[in-house]
Scaffold this motif. Structure first.
Motif: not given
Length: 101
Positions: A81-101
């Motif tokens: 998880v941390m490797s994905l986060h540091l590479s910037g790809s975690l946010v991309q994978r999570l986009k469909p699940y982010q709460k709308l503000s």
């Protein structure tokens, strides 16, 4: 193992966790900071927790918890998880699940 797959596929972002695990808490906090409200399944509160733990190890998680699933797919534990986060790809994978503000 079937129960793990079923639980993980029912939720967008799923963390198998233990209530006393500081790494589990850290991963959960990271997701919350990224705008994700993950479903957290505390295996130490589940009567089948030991079986879930064994299933997660058989599935390839290098520690039983935290075990993170995104879209029903095993991402891994804290290191992955941390490797994905540091590479910037975690946010991309999570986009469909982010709460709308």
């Amino acid at each position: 193992m079937e129960r793990v797959r079923k639980l993980a596929s029912e939720k967008g972002v799923m963390i198998f966790s233990k209530s006393t695990c500081c790494l589990c808490y850290s991963v959960h906090l990271l997701f919350r900071e990224l705008g994700i409200d993950p479903y957290v399944h505390e295996i130490d509160h589940d009567p089948e927790g030991k079986e879930i733990e064994k299933a997660l190890l058989r599935m390839g998680c290098n520690g039983p918890v935290p075990a993170v699933f995104i879209g029903g797919e095993l991402v891994g534990s804290t290191n992955e998880v941390m490797s994905l986060h540091l590479s910037g790809s975690l946010v991309q994978r999570l986009k469909p699940y982010q709460k709308l503000s």
